[in-house]
Design a protein around this motif. Structure first.
Motif, PDB file in Angstrom:
ATOM      1  N   LEU A  40      12.495  -2.117   2.273  1.00  0.00           N
ATOM      2  CA  LEU A  40      11.642  -1.082   1.670  1.00  0.00           C
ATOM      3  C   LEU A  40      12.417   0.169   1.265  1.00  0.00           C
ATOM      4  N   GLU A  41      13.419   0.501   2.050  1.00  0.00           N
ATOM      5  CA  GLU A  41      14.133   1.775   1.860  1.00  0.00           C
ATOM      6  C   GLU A  41      14.704   1.967   0.461  1.00  0.00           C
ATOM      7  N   PRO A  42      15.299   0.952  -0.182  1.00  0.00           N
ATOM      8  CA  PRO A  42      15.901   1.203  -1.489  1.00  0.00           C
ATOM      9  C   PRO A  42      14.902   1.509  -2.616  1.00  0.00           C
ATOM     10  N   TRP A  43      13.658   1.051  -2.488  1.00  0.00           N
ATOM     11  CA  TRP A  43      12.751   1.173  -3.630  1.00  0.00           C
ATOM     12  C   TRP A  43      11.477   1.972  -3.394  1.00  0.00           C
ATOM     13  N   VAL A  44      11.107   2.207  -2.115  1.00  0.00           N
ATOM     14  CA  VAL A  44       9.813   2.875  -1.941  1.00  0.00           C
ATOM     15  C   VAL A  44       9.750   3.850  -0.777  1.00  0.00           C
ATOM     16  N   GLY A  45      10.366   3.540   0.370  1.00  0.00           N
ATOM     17  CA  GLY A  45      10.213   4.467   1.481  1.00  0.00           C
ATOM     18  C   GLY A  45      10.744   3.974   2.798  1.00  0.00           C
ATOM     19  N   VAL A  46      10.254   4.626   3.858  1.00  0.00           N
ATOM     20  CA  VAL A  46      10.778   4.446   5.207  1.00  0.00           C
ATOM     21  C   VAL A  46       9.706   3.850   6.108  1.00  0.00           C
ATOM     22  N   LEU A  47      10.054   2.755   6.780  1.00  0.00           N
ATOM     23  CA  LEU A  47       9.172   2.113   7.756  1.00  0.00           C
ATOM     24  C   LEU A  47       9.761   2.344   9.143  1.00  0.00           C
ATOM     25  N   ARG A  48       8.930   2.878  10.034  1.00  0.00           N
ATOM     26  CA  ARG A  48       9.372   3.140  11.409  1.00  0.00           C
ATOM     27  C   ARG A  48       8.404   2.502  12.393  1.00  0.00           C
ATOM     28  N   GLY A  49       8.921   2.211  13.591  1.00  0.00           N
ATOM     29  CA  GLY A  49       8.094   1.646  14.646  1.00  0.00           C
ATOM     30  C   GLY A  49       8.140   0.132  14.627  1.00  0.00           C
ATOM     31  N   THR A  50       7.308  -0.469  15.476  1.00  0.00           N
ATOM     32  CA  THR A  50       7.238  -1.923  15.549  1.00  0.00           C
ATOM     33  C   THR A  50       5.791  -2.366  15.635  1.00  0.00           C
ATOM     34  N   ARG A  51       5.551  -3.541  15.107  1.00  0.00           N
ATOM     35  CA  ARG A  51       4.198  -4.111  15.182  1.00  0.00           C
ATOM     36  C   ARG A  51       3.819  -4.358  16.648  1.00  0.00           C
ATOM     37  N   GLU A  52       4.787  -4.827  17.418  1.00  0.00           N
ATOM     38  CA  GLU A  52       4.520  -5.144  18.822  1.00  0.00           C
ATOM     39  C   GLU A  52       4.058  -3.916  19.599  1.00  0.00           C
ATOM     40  N   ALA A  53       4.666  -2.773  19.323  1.00  0.00           N
ATOM     41  CA  ALA A  53       4.293  -1.541  20.021  1.00  0.00           C
ATOM     42  C   ALA A  53       3.062  -0.888  19.397  1.00  0.00           C
ATOM     43  N   GLY A  54       2.682  -1.354  18.213  1.00  0.00           N
ATOM     44  CA  GLY A  54       1.504  -0.805  17.551  1.00  0.00           C
ATOM     45  C   GLY A  54       1.706   0.605  17.023  1.00  0.00           C
ATOM     46  N   ASP A  55       2.956   0.964  16.718  1.00  0.00           N
ATOM     47  CA  ASP A  55       3.237   2.334  16.276  1.00  0.00           C
ATOM     48  C   ASP A  55       3.888   2.376  14.896  1.00  0.00           C
ATOM     49  N   LEU A  56       3.519   1.449  14.025  1.00  0.00           N
ATOM     50  CA  LEU A  56       4.109   1.416  12.696  1.00  0.00           C
ATOM     51  C   LEU A  56       3.684   2.621  11.872  1.00  0.00           C
ATOM     52  N   GLN A  57       4.657   3.237  11.217  1.00  0.00           N
ATOM     53  CA  GLN A  57       4.409   4.334  10.286  1.00  0.00           C
ATOM     54  C   GLN A  57       5.247   4.112   9.048  1.00  0.00           C
ATOM     55  N   GLU A  62      10.234   9.814  -2.672  1.00  0.00           N
ATOM     56  CA  GLU A  62      10.398   9.966  -4.116  1.00  0.00           C
ATOM     57  C   GLU A  62      11.306  11.152  -4.363  1.00  0.00           C
ATOM     58  N   GLY A  63      12.319  10.952  -5.170  1.00  0.00           N
ATOM     59  CA  GLY A  63      13.251  12.031  -5.483  1.00  0.00           C
ATOM     60  C   GLY A  63      13.936  12.594  -4.253  1.00  0.00           C
ATOM     61  N   GLY A  64      14.171  11.748  -3.253  1.00  0.00           N
ATOM     62  CA  GLY A  64      14.826  12.191  -2.034  1.00  0.00           C
ATOM     63  C   GLY A  64      13.919  12.895  -1.042  1.00  0.00           C
ATOM     64  N   GLN A  65      12.658  13.093  -1.398  1.00  0.00           N
ATOM     65  CA  GLN A  65      11.698  13.778  -0.519  1.00  0.00           C
ATOM     66  C   GLN A  65      10.805  12.762   0.180  1.00  0.00           C
ATOM     67  N   GLU A  66      10.771  12.835   1.497  1.00  0.00           N
ATOM     68  CA  GLU A  66       9.938  11.938   2.284  1.00  0.00           C
ATOM     69  C   GLU A  66       8.547  12.542   2.459  1.00  0.00           C
ATOM     70  N   ALA A  67       7.534  11.771   2.098  1.00  0.00           N
ATOM     71  CA  ALA A  67       6.148  12.212   2.244  1.00  0.00           C
ATOM     72  C   ALA A  67       5.729  12.140   3.714  1.00  0.00           C
ATOM     73  N   SER A  68       4.624  12.776   4.021  1.00  0.00           N
ATOM     74  CA  SER A  68       4.066  12.686   5.377  1.00  0.00           C
ATOM     75  C   SER A  68       3.807  11.221   5.706  1.00  0.00           C
ATOM     76  N   PRO A  69       4.057  10.818   6.941  1.00  0.00           N
ATOM     77  CA  PRO A  69       3.897   9.403   7.289  1.00  0.00           C
ATOM     78  C   PRO A  69       2.434   8.973   7.329  1.00  0.00           C
ATOM     79  N   ALA A  70       2.238   7.713   6.997  1.00  0.00           N
ATOM     80  CA  ALA A  70       0.935   7.065   7.109  1.00  0.00           C
ATOM     81  C   ALA A  70       1.016   6.083   8.267  1.00  0.00           C
ATOM     82  N   ASN A  71      -0.025   6.034   9.072  1.00  0.00           N
ATOM     83  CA  ASN A  71      -0.110   5.008  10.105  1.00  0.00           C
ATOM     84  C   ASN A  71      -0.423   3.684   9.419  1.00  0.00           C
ATOM     85  N   LEU A  72       0.225   2.642   9.877  1.00  0.00           N
ATOM     86  CA  LEU A  72       0.089   1.333   9.253  1.00  0.00           C
ATOM     87  C   LEU A  72      -0.481   0.362  10.279  1.00  0.00           C
ATOM     88  N   ARG A  73      -1.568  -0.289   9.907  1.00  0.00           N
ATOM     89  CA  ARG A  73      -2.216  -1.267  10.792  1.00  0.00           C
ATOM     90  C   ARG A  73      -2.247  -2.621  10.074  1.00  0.00           C
TER      91      ARG A  73
END
Length: 165
Positions: A40-57, A62-73
């Motif tokens: 994901l990092e080269p084309w759209v953004g940053v994924l953090r956390g793990t599915r197992e821990a239930g803390d995916l964000q 865009e343009g080197g600026q990271e947007a506020s994280p979204a919780n991912l379920r």
């Protein structure tokens, strides 16, 4: 100017946008590009956390600026064929999906967003067209910065107006 590769489909909850592209990459390569931090990092953004821990964000970049994280379920995951998930962020909840299939050496990517009543598909459709193209360029090893937002919006907005349902 890019041509639209998607449109509207009926969904169990109303209407959805589906972007469909055919590519020569294997399902595992595509799956990794859409579901792993490294992909994901080269084309759209940053994924953090793990599915197992239930803390995916997930944070779009865009343009080197990271947007506020979204919780991912994650709702459904059948690697490397199907992923259904929701992102919850300051922009609301987005129900998204990825479906991959392969036949005769050609893989099909179907990227899906279920639309809410107040969602504006004339901006959402061109946005996903832009990002799916960036994913394809990334898979090809190309420069994703060569994909220009101004080529997609507002040019593709008419293809994604509710009037064209």
């Amino acid at each position: 100017m890019p041509q639209p590769h998607g449109g509207f489909e009926a969904s169990p909850t109303g209407l959805r946008i589906v972007i469909e592209r055919e590519v020569g990459f294997g399902l595992e390569e595509i799956w990794d590009a859409f579901t792993t931090p490294e992909g994901l990092e080269p084309w759209v953004g940053v994924l953090r956390g793990t599915r197992e821990a239930g803390d995916l964000q997930f944070s779009m970049v865009e343009g080197g600026q990271e947007a506020s994280p979204a919780n991912l379920r994650i709702h459904r995951c059948r690697a490397p064929h199907e992923l259904s998930f929701t992102t919850d962020s300051e922009y609301g909840a987005w129900n998204l999906g990825l479906e991959l299939s392969r036949q005769d050496g050609v893989s099909t990517i179907r990227f899906i967003q279920d639309l809410g009543l107040t969602d504006d598909p004339s901006t959402i459709g061109p946005g996903w067209e832009y990002y799916v193209q960036r994913a394809i360029v990334s898979l090809e090893g190309g420069d994703v910065e060569s994909v220009k937002w101004d080529d997609y919006y507002p040019a593709l907005a008419p293809a994604y107006t509710r009037a064209s349902e």
